[in-house]
Design a protein around this motif. Sequence first.
Motif, PDB file in Angstrom:
ATOM      1  N   THR A  74       0.829  -1.207   0.000  1.00 25.49           N
ATOM      2  CA  THR A  74       0.000   0.000   0.000  1.00 25.49           C
ATOM      3  C   THR A  74       0.863   1.256   0.000  1.00 25.49           C
ATOM      4  O   THR A  74       0.633   2.198  -0.779  1.00 25.49           O
ATOM      5  N   ASP A  75       1.888   1.299   0.875  1.00 25.55           N
ATOM      6  CA  ASP A  75       2.786   2.451   0.926  1.00 25.55           C
ATOM      7  C   ASP A  75       3.596   2.561  -0.368  1.00 25.55           C
ATOM      8  O   ASP A  75       3.876   3.675  -0.846  1.00 25.55           O
ATOM      9  N   ALA A  76       3.959   1.420  -0.926  1.00 30.04           N
ATOM     10  CA  ALA A  76       4.692   1.434  -2.198  1.00 30.04           C
ATOM     11  C   ALA A  76       3.827   2.046  -3.294  1.00 30.04           C
ATOM     12  O   ALA A  76       4.311   2.819  -4.134  1.00 30.04           O
ATOM     13  N   SER A  77       2.537   1.711  -3.296  1.00 32.15           N
ATOM     14  CA  SER A  77       1.620   2.268  -4.295  1.00 32.15           C
ATOM     15  C   SER A  77       1.561   3.791  -4.199  1.00 32.15           C
ATOM     16  O   SER A  77       1.531   4.491  -5.219  1.00 32.15           O
ATOM     17  N   VAL A  78       1.560   4.307  -2.970  1.00 32.94           N
ATOM     18  CA  VAL A  78       1.522   5.758  -2.770  1.00 32.94           C
ATOM     19  C   VAL A  78       2.767   6.410  -3.368  1.00 32.94           C
ATOM     20  O   VAL A  78       2.694   7.451  -4.040  1.00 32.94           O
ATOM     21  N   ALA A  79       3.920   5.777  -3.146  1.00 31.96           N
ATOM     22  CA  ALA A  79       5.174   6.325  -3.670  1.00 31.96           C
ATOM     23  C   ALA A  79       5.179   6.325  -5.198  1.00 31.96           C
ATOM     24  O   ALA A  79       5.607   7.310  -5.839  1.00 31.96           O
ATOM     25  N   LEU A  83       4.434   9.215 -10.579  1.00 30.01           N
ATOM     26  CA  LEU A  83       3.648   9.508 -11.781  1.00 30.01           C
ATOM     27  C   LEU A  83       3.108  10.931 -11.759  1.00 30.01           C
ATOM     28  O   LEU A  83       2.867  11.526 -12.808  1.00 30.01           O
ATOM     29  N   GLY A  84       2.915  11.485 -10.551  1.00 31.12           N
ATOM     30  CA  GLY A  84       2.476  12.874 -10.448  1.00 31.12           C
ATOM     31  C   GLY A  84       3.536  13.826 -10.957  1.00 31.12           C
ATOM     32  O   GLY A  84       3.219  14.912 -11.471  1.00 31.12           O
ATOM     33  N   ASN A  85       4.797  13.459 -10.843  1.00 31.05           N
ATOM     34  CA  ASN A  85       5.896  14.275 -11.347  1.00 31.05           C
ATOM     35  C   ASN A  85       6.217  13.979 -12.810  1.00 31.05           C
ATOM     36  O   ASN A  85       6.746  14.833 -13.520  1.00 31.05           O
ATOM     37  N   ASN A  86       5.885  12.758 -13.243  1.00 28.03           N
ATOM     38  CA  ASN A  86       6.141  12.380 -14.638  1.00 28.03           C
ATOM     39  C   ASN A  86       5.083  11.359 -15.052  1.00 28.03           C
ATOM     40  O   ASN A  86       5.214  10.164 -14.779  1.00 28.03           O
ATOM     41  N   ALA A  87       4.022  11.843 -15.689  1.00 25.78           N
ATOM     42  CA  ALA A  87       2.872  10.996 -15.999  1.00 25.78           C
ATOM     43  C   ALA A  87       3.199   9.867 -16.965  1.00 25.78           C
ATOM     44  O   ALA A  87       2.503   8.852 -17.000  1.00 25.78           O
ATOM     45  N   ASN A  88       4.247  10.030 -17.761  1.00 24.99           N
ATOM     46  CA  ASN A  88       4.612   9.011 -18.752  1.00 24.99           C
ATOM     47  C   ASN A  88       5.781   8.126 -18.297  1.00 24.99           C
ATOM     48  O   ASN A  88       6.438   7.500 -19.127  1.00 24.99           O
TER      49      ASN A  88
END
Length: 274
Positions: free
Chosen positions: A50-55, A60-65
């Motif tokens: 779960t914590d890994a998913s958040v990271a 992806l928020g900084n680089n969507a691709n």
Amino acid sequence: MKTYLNILIVFLMIFSSNKIIAQKDSTALQRKARKMVREGNKLYSQNQFTDASVAYKKALGNNANYDKASYNLGNAMYQNKNFKEAVPQFELSAKTAEDKFTKAEAYHNLGNTMMETKNYQGAVDAYKNSLRNNPNDDETRYNLAVAQKMLDKENQDNKDDKDNKDNKDKDNKDKDDKDKDKDKKEGDDEKDKKDDGKDDKDKDGKDEKDKNKDQKDDPKKDDKDQKPKQQQGKMSPEQIKQLLESLNNEEKKTQKKMNAQKAKGKKVKQEKDW
């Protein structure tokens, strides 16, 4: 003319400056994304999915691709059994991957996720796409064989269910027709009984008088009625057919459970170590 040149020079300087700043911002975001992926990998290795998913989402928020972030996010969601959420991440990774090997990995795990959601057609398509990018992957080839077998079994079950439904509808229609004929016949018989009722009443009255006279003349006569022997119960053809259908359905359920257990034996490709 000189004034125009000065304005043009100033404009070019501003444009170049903005471009340099944008490049610096983009580089900074990419660094942040890589940092978050490394942090997510560390949490993933500790089974903190779960914590890994958040990271990974922050990456992806900084680089969507960022295909590495989407691939790892899909793996973390898969391990957390969030299969439906994992599907778009593997699809994104397969789309944005720059090399065939990474595409093959993404399609392979997409196929595994489809198997978990019992989307066997989707799993077959994903494994085939994986093999198109990496034809030498025996693990993917094995999973494709399992998915194809499950898909064939599902199609056969659907066909059997449709045939059973059609047969049942036909039997119900035949039964309704028989019931209508029976009701009509009983109605005709009832009418005939009413027509003969008057004559039968007179005859019954005479027979009753004769019976009473005979009992009076012979008081030792045993007036107890002999009970007929009860026939052992027999199943109707319709009951036999329903029993056979019930047994057949139970057999199908057992076979499905066995196939599902076999499918769980497939291997799962783990998250890449970047």
